[in-house]
Write an enzyme that holds these catalytic residues in place. Structure first.
Site, short mmCIF file in Angstrom:
data_model
loop_
_atom_site.label_atom_id
_atom_site.label_comp_id
_atom_site.label_asym_id
_atom_site.label_seq_id
_atom_site.Cartn_x
_atom_site.Cartn_y
_atom_site.Cartn_z
N LYS A 6 46.49 42.55 43.04
CA LYS A 6 46.27 41.88 41.01
C LYS A 6 47.52 42.20 40.10
CE LYS A 6 40.67 41.58 41.66
NZ LYS A 6 40.15 42.02 40.78
N TYR A 49 38.04 31.46 41.22
CA TYR A 49 36.98 32.57 41.01
C TYR A 49 35.82 31.67 40.88
CZ TYR A 49 38.98 37.13 41.37
OH TYR A 49 39.97 37.84 41.55
N PHE A 96 32.22 38.02 31.95
CA PHE A 96 33.54 38.17 32.01
C PHE A 96 34.47 37.40 32.47
CE2 PHE A 96 31.49 39.82 35.81
CZ PHE A 96 31.75 39.06 37.18
N ARG A 111 41.37 51.14 44.50
CA ARG A 111 41.08 51.60 43.64
C ARG A 111 41.36 52.79 42.69
NH1 ARG A 111 37.15 46.18 44.13
NH2 ARG A 111 38.44 44.45 43.56
N ASN A 127 41.65 45.87 38.17
CA ASN A 127 41.24 46.62 39.43
C ASN A 127 42.06 46.51 40.67
OD1 ASN A 127 40.14 44.27 40.29
ND2 ASN A 127 38.13 44.88 40.40
N HIS A 164 41.89 42.60 45.40
CA HIS A 164 40.49 41.71 45.88
C HIS A 164 40.82 41.95 47.30
CE1 HIS A 164 38.43 38.00 46.09
NE2 HIS A 164 39.31 38.04 46.84
N GLU A 212 38.82 31.13 51.36
CA GLU A 212 39.51 31.73 49.67
C GLU A 212 40.96 31.20 50.85
OE1 GLU A 212 38.74 35.94 49.23
OE2 GLU A 212 37.27 34.91 47.56
P1 IDP Z 1 34.92 42.63 44.13
O1 IDP Z 1 36.09 41.88 43.24
O2 IDP Z 1 34.47 43.56 43.97
O3 IDP Z 1 34.23 41.47 45.18
P2 IDP Z 1 33.44 40.93 42.31
O4 IDP Z 1 31.97 40.89 41.62
O5 IDP Z 1 33.65 39.65 43.37
O6 IDP Z 1 33.78 41.87 42.58
O7 IDP Z 1 33.43 40.59 40.52
C1 IDP Z 1 35.43 39.90 41.17
C2 IDP Z 1 35.91 40.03 39.55
O8 IDP Z 1 35.28 40.25 38.98
C3 IDP Z 1 36.15 42.21 40.19
O9 IDP Z 1 37.21 42.30 40.99
C4 IDP Z 1 36.32 42.32 38.26
O10 IDP Z 1 38.07 42.25 38.34
C5 IDP Z 1 35.90 41.56 38.02
N1 IDP Z 1 34.24 41.38 36.81
C6 IDP Z 1 33.51 41.36 38.12
N2 IDP Z 1 32.46 42.14 37.55
C7 IDP Z 1 32.84 42.66 35.97
C8 IDP Z 1 32.40 43.03 34.77
O11 IDP Z 1 31.32 43.39 35.06
N3 IDP Z 1 33.20 42.85 33.69
C9 IDP Z 1 34.51 42.94 33.91
N4 IDP Z 1 35.28 42.76 34.90
C10 IDP Z 1 34.15 42.10 36.02
#
Ligand code: IDP
Length: 135
Positions: A11, A51, A59, A104, A114, A117, A128
């Site tokens: 990212k 997404y 978010f 991470r 973070n 992905h 994807e």
């Molecule tokens: P993942 O990347 O660990 O699979 P997902 O739940 O698929 O997590 O969420 C996609 C992305 O959305 C996350 O990597 C993160 O950057 C963002 N995200 C997820 N949950 C939150 C949140 O509660 N607040 C802000 N960003 C979030």
């Protein structure tokens, strides 16, 4: 165990931190092969489509803004159990809760920024990979 393919994205925060090589090296050391790789500036439309499953989440707008804030590196990783293995190497979504030695934990600042992905299932991986690299 089956040989699988999974989609990984380094990212914008990790690209800006100059740790592309360190992250790719972790994949290689874990026996994941990089079978496709592209540096790319995502458009708003690219990020929203990628997404789409999160579009009702609070978010979503911040996530799209973050993912388009700078270049990303999109890769296809291949290896035994690649989908789960990549998720293990990445660590949990919130880096503050991620296990020691995960990408991470070591390179990410926050739940929004973070570092990486990774596809979370075989069906996501298929969708994807096709999204960025076609059939
Ligand atoms: P993942 O990347 O660990 O699979 P997902 O739940 O698929 O997590 O969420 C996609 C992305 O959305 C996350 O990597 C993160 O950057 C963002 N995200 C997820 N949950 C939150 C949140 O509660 N607040 C802000 N960003 C979030």
């Amino acid at each position: 165990m089956a040989v699988e393919r999974t989609l990984s994205i380094i990212k914008p925060d990790a690209v800006a931190k100059n740790v592309i090589g360190e992250i790719v090296s972790r994949f290689e050391k874990a026996d994941l092969k990089i079978v496709a790789m592209q540096m790319k500036q995502l458009s708003k439309q690219d990020a929203e489509g990628f997404y789409a499953e999160h579009k009702e989440r609070p978010f979503f707008a911040d996530l799209v803004a973050f993912m388009t804030s700078g270049p990303v590196v999109v890769q296809v990783l291949e290896g035994e159990n690649a989908i789960a293995l990549n998720r293990e190497l990445m660590g949990t979504t919130n880096p503050k809760e991620a296990a020691e030695g995960t990408i991470r934990r070591d390179f990410a600042e926050s739940i929004d920024a973070n570092a990486v992905h990774g596809s979370d299932s075989a069906s996501s991986a298929e969708r994807e990979i096709a999204y960025f690299f076609g059939a």
